[in-house]
Design a protein around this motif. Structure first.
Motif, PDB file in Angstrom:
ATOM      1  N   GLU A  66       0.821  -1.221   0.000  1.00 30.09           N
ATOM      2  CA  GLU A  66       0.000   0.000   0.000  1.00 30.09           C
ATOM      3  C   GLU A  66       0.852   1.267   0.000  1.00 30.09           C
ATOM      4  OE1 GLU A  66      -3.313  -0.114  -0.276  1.00 30.09           O
ATOM      5  OE2 GLU A  66      -3.179  -2.298  -0.312  1.00 30.09           O
ATOM      6  N   GLY A  67       2.164   1.117  -0.036  1.00 27.73           N
ATOM      7  CA  GLY A  67       3.063   2.257   0.049  1.00 27.73           C
ATOM      8  C   GLY A  67       3.571   2.421   1.470  1.00 27.73           C
ATOM      9  N   THR A  68       3.824   3.644   1.874  1.00 21.57           N
ATOM     10  CA  THR A  68       4.300   3.930   3.228  1.00 21.57           C
ATOM     11  C   THR A  68       3.098   4.067   4.149  1.00 21.57           C
ATOM     12  OG1 THR A  68       6.282   5.021   2.395  1.00 21.57           O
ATOM     13  CG2 THR A  68       5.618   5.541   4.652  1.00 21.57           C
ATOM     14  N   VAL A  69       3.122   3.300   5.246  1.00 23.93           N
ATOM     15  CA  VAL A  69       2.020   3.297   6.203  1.00 23.93           C
ATOM     16  C   VAL A  69       2.506   3.900   7.510  1.00 23.93           C
ATOM     17  CG1 VAL A  69       0.413   1.847   7.523  1.00 23.93           C
ATOM     18  CG2 VAL A  69       0.985   1.256   5.149  1.00 23.93           C
ATOM     19  N   LEU A  70       1.713   4.793   8.095  1.00 22.46           N
ATOM     20  CA  LEU A  70       2.014   5.362   9.403  1.00 22.46           C
ATOM     21  C   LEU A  70       0.954   4.881  10.382  1.00 22.46           C
ATOM     22  CD1 LEU A  70       3.932   7.360  10.913  1.00 22.46           C
ATOM     23  CD2 LEU A  70       2.090   9.030  10.667  1.00 22.46           C
ATOM     24  N   VAL A  71       1.382   4.087  11.365  1.00 26.18           N
ATOM     25  CA  VAL A  71       0.503   3.682  12.461  1.00 26.18           C
ATOM     26  C   VAL A  71       0.653   4.788  13.492  1.00 26.18           C
ATOM     27  CG1 VAL A  71      -0.101   1.874  14.086  1.00 26.18           C
ATOM     28  CG2 VAL A  71       0.947   1.265  11.901  1.00 26.18           C
ATOM     29  N   ALA A  72      -0.361   5.672  13.558  1.00 27.02           N
ATOM     30  CA  ALA A  72      -0.197   6.994  14.142  1.00 27.02           C
ATOM     31  C   ALA A  72      -0.641   7.155  15.585  1.00 27.02           C
ATOM     32  CB  ALA A  72      -0.929   8.020  13.264  1.00 27.02           C
ATOM     33  N   GLY A  73      -1.116   6.104  16.239  1.00 31.99           N
ATOM     34  CA  GLY A  73      -1.616   6.331  17.593  1.00 31.99           C
ATOM     35  C   GLY A  73      -2.634   7.444  17.570  1.00 31.99           C
ATOM     36  N   ASP A  74      -2.594   8.329  18.551  1.00 30.44           N
ATOM     37  CA  ASP A  74      -3.562   9.418  18.589  1.00 30.44           C
ATOM     38  C   ASP A  74      -3.048  10.708  17.962  1.00 30.44           C
ATOM     39  OD1 ASP A  74      -5.474   7.824  19.668  1.00 30.44           O
ATOM     40  OD2 ASP A  74      -5.407   8.661  21.672  1.00 30.44           O
ATOM     41  N   LEU A  75      -1.994  10.611  17.133  1.00 31.36           N
ATOM     42  CA  LEU A  75      -1.646  11.773  16.313  1.00 31.36           C
ATOM     43  C   LEU A  75      -2.883  12.145  15.503  1.00 31.36           C
ATOM     44  CD1 LEU A  75       0.376  13.813  15.151  1.00 31.36           C
ATOM     45  CD2 LEU A  75       1.003  12.076  13.461  1.00 31.36           C
ATOM     46  N   PHE A  76      -3.580  11.105  15.009  1.00 30.37           N
ATOM     47  CA  PHE A  76      -4.906  11.240  14.414  1.00 30.37           C
ATOM     48  C   PHE A  76      -5.838  10.356  15.234  1.00 30.37           C
ATOM     49  CE2 PHE A  76      -2.012  12.026  10.930  1.00 30.37           C
ATOM     50  CZ  PHE A  76      -2.593  13.061  10.223  1.00 30.37           C
ATOM     51  N   GLU A  77      -6.884  10.909  15.797  1.00 32.00           N
ATOM     52  CA  GLU A  77      -7.888  10.085  16.485  1.00 32.00           C
ATOM     53  C   GLU A  77      -8.606   9.205  15.463  1.00 32.00           C
ATOM     54  OE1 GLU A  77      -9.422   9.998  19.805  1.00 32.00           O
ATOM     55  OE2 GLU A  77      -7.484  10.822  20.413  1.00 32.00           O
ATOM     56  N   ARG A  78      -8.970   9.825  14.341  1.00 36.05           N
ATOM     57  CA  ARG A  78      -9.648   9.147  13.234  1.00 36.05           C
ATOM     58  C   ARG A  78      -9.543  10.071  12.035  1.00 36.05           C
ATOM     59  NH1 ARG A  78     -12.837  10.087  17.240  1.00 36.05           N
ATOM     60  NH2 ARG A  78     -13.205   7.896  17.630  1.00 36.05           N
ATOM     61  N   CYS A  79      -9.995   9.625  10.890  1.00 40.03           N
ATOM     62  CA  CYS A  79     -10.023  10.479   9.707  1.00 40.03           C
ATOM     63  C   CYS A  79     -10.953  11.655   9.985  1.00 40.03           C
ATOM     64  CB  CYS A  79     -10.517   9.654   8.517  1.00 40.03           C
ATOM     65  SG  CYS A  79     -10.431  10.523   6.945  1.00 40.03           S
ATOM     66  N   HIS A  80     -10.580  12.827   9.574  1.00 48.62           N
ATOM     67  CA  HIS A  80     -11.383  14.043   9.786  1.00 48.62           C
ATOM     68  C   HIS A  80     -11.609  14.311  11.271  1.00 48.62           C
ATOM     69  CE1 HIS A  80     -11.988  14.158   5.507  1.00 48.62           C
ATOM     70  NE2 HIS A  80     -12.537  12.970   5.524  1.00 48.62           N
ATOM     71  N   ASP A  81     -10.529  14.397  12.038  1.00 49.97           N
ATOM     72  CA  ASP A  81     -10.647  14.641  13.469  1.00 49.97           C
ATOM     73  C   ASP A  81     -10.399  16.102  13.844  1.00 49.97           C
ATOM     74  OD1 ASP A  81      -7.921  14.848  13.104  1.00 49.97           O
ATOM     75  OD2 ASP A  81      -7.394  13.326  14.577  1.00 49.97           O
ATOM     76  N   GLU A  82     -10.475  16.992  12.883  1.00 52.99           N
ATOM     77  CA  GLU A  82     -10.159  18.400  13.131  1.00 52.99           C
ATOM     78  C   GLU A  82     -10.991  18.996  14.261  1.00 52.99           C
ATOM     79  OE1 GLU A  82     -11.241  17.258  10.167  1.00 52.99           O
ATOM     80  OE2 GLU A  82      -9.719  17.631   8.661  1.00 52.99           O
ATOM     81  N   ASP A  83     -12.255  18.617  14.383  1.00 54.73           N
ATOM     82  CA  ASP A  83     -13.125  19.192  15.411  1.00 54.73           C
ATOM     83  C   ASP A  83     -12.707  18.798  16.825  1.00 54.73           C
ATOM     84  OD1 ASP A  83     -14.635  20.384  13.415  1.00 54.73           O
ATOM     85  OD2 ASP A  83     -16.125  18.791  13.379  1.00 54.73           O
ATOM     86  N   SER A  84     -12.184  17.595  16.994  1.00 55.37           N
ATOM     87  CA  SER A  84     -11.819  17.130  18.334  1.00 55.37           C
ATOM     88  C   SER A  84     -10.356  17.389  18.668  1.00 55.37           C
ATOM     89  CB  SER A  84     -12.120  15.633  18.469  1.00 55.37           C
ATOM     90  OG  SER A  84     -11.351  14.890  17.544  1.00 55.37           O
ATOM     91  N   LEU A  85      -9.566  17.816  17.697  1.00 50.46           N
ATOM     92  CA  LEU A  85      -8.128  17.970  17.904  1.00 50.46           C
ATOM     93  C   LEU A  85      -7.808  18.857  19.101  1.00 50.46           C
ATOM     94  CD1 LEU A  85      -5.200  17.492  16.866  1.00 50.46           C
ATOM     95  CD2 LEU A  85      -5.468  19.590  15.560  1.00 50.46           C
ATOM     96  N   LYS A  86      -8.375  20.041  19.171  1.00 48.11           N
ATOM     97  CA  LYS A  86      -8.020  20.995  20.223  1.00 48.11           C
ATOM     98  C   LYS A  86      -8.458  20.535  21.608  1.00 48.11           C
ATOM     99  CE  LYS A  86      -7.562  24.905  17.266  1.00 48.11           C
ATOM    100  NZ  LYS A  86      -8.093  26.066  16.669  1.00 48.11           N
ATOM    101  N   GLU A  87      -9.605  19.904  21.707  1.00 54.68           N
ATOM    102  CA  GLU A  87     -10.080  19.493  23.030  1.00 54.68           C
ATOM    103  C   GLU A  87      -9.359  18.260  23.565  1.00 54.68           C
ATOM    104  OE1 GLU A  87     -14.058  16.899  22.439  1.00 54.68           O
ATOM    105  OE2 GLU A  87     -14.160  18.931  21.623  1.00 54.68           O
TER     106      GLU A  87
END
Length: 153
Positions: A87-108
Motif C-alpha cells: 500500500e506504500g508507506t504506512v504510518l501507524v499513528a496512535g492518537d496523532l490522528f484520532e480518526r479520519c477528519h478529526d479536526e473538530d476534536s483535535l483541540k479538546e
C-alpha cells in the motif's frame, strides 16, 4: 470505556503497536491506558528507548520499520512508520490522528494542538496510508492545490 487501534506489523521483525506480547517489539504510542493498559514489561518494549524519541530522533527497528516522534496529543507521542508495503508507506499513528477528519476534536483532546497539527501535516507528507488511534485506516490524497484537505477515506 476506551478502545483504540491495535496494529500488527509483520516483516523482518514482528511489531505490535499499542498492546500485546510474544513479539519482537512492542510500541506504545503514548501513555494513555487505552493504548498501553496491557503493555508488557518485556525487555523488547520501547519504553526503555523513549529518551531518544523524546529528543526527536527516530528509532529504527529494521530496514523498513521505524518509530518516529509525533508529539502533540501528549508530549512524548510516537508513531510507527512502515515503508515498502503493498500500500506504500504506512504510518501507524496512535492518537496523532484520532480518526479520519478529526479536526473538530483535535483541540479538546490535545496537550499541544499546534505541535500536533504540525506533526499531522508532516505525516500527511510522508505517508500513503494512516492508521489512526480510534478508527479505520485512511488513504492520504495529495492535491496540486496544497491548501486543500489531504484526508481521504
Amino acid at each position: 470505556r476506551a478502545d483504540g487501534t491495535i496494529s500488527l506489523v509483520t516483516g523482518q521483525q514482528t511489531v505490535l503497536e499499542d498492546t500485546g506480547d510474544n513479539v519482537a517489539t512492542v510500541v506504545g504510542t503514548h501513555g494513555h491506558s487505552d493504548h498501553v493498559g496491557n503493555f508488557p514489561l518485556s525487555k523488547n518494549s520501547l519504553k526503555r528507548r523513549r529518551k531518544d524519541l523524546a529528543e526527536g530522533q527516530p528509532y529504527p527497528i529494521d530496514d523498513f520499520v521505524s518509530v518516529i516522534p509525533t508529539p502533540g496529543h501528549m508530549g512524548r507521542d510516537v508513531s510507527v512508520l512502515v515503508k515498502g508495503t503493498s500500500e506504500g508507506t504506512v504510518l501507524v499513528a496512535g492518537d496523532l490522528f484520532e480518526r479520519c477528519h478529526d479536526e473538530d476534536s483535535l483541540k479538546e483532546l490535545s496537550e499541544n494542538p499546534q505541535i500536533q497539527e504540525t506533526n499531522q501535516q508532516m505525516a500527511l507528507q510522508i505517508a500513503d496510508v494512516i492508521v489512526p488511534g480510534h478508527g479505520p485506516l485512511f488513504r492520504v490524497h495529495r492535491f496540486v492545490n496544497e491548501t486543500e484537505n489531504n484526508y481521504g477515506a
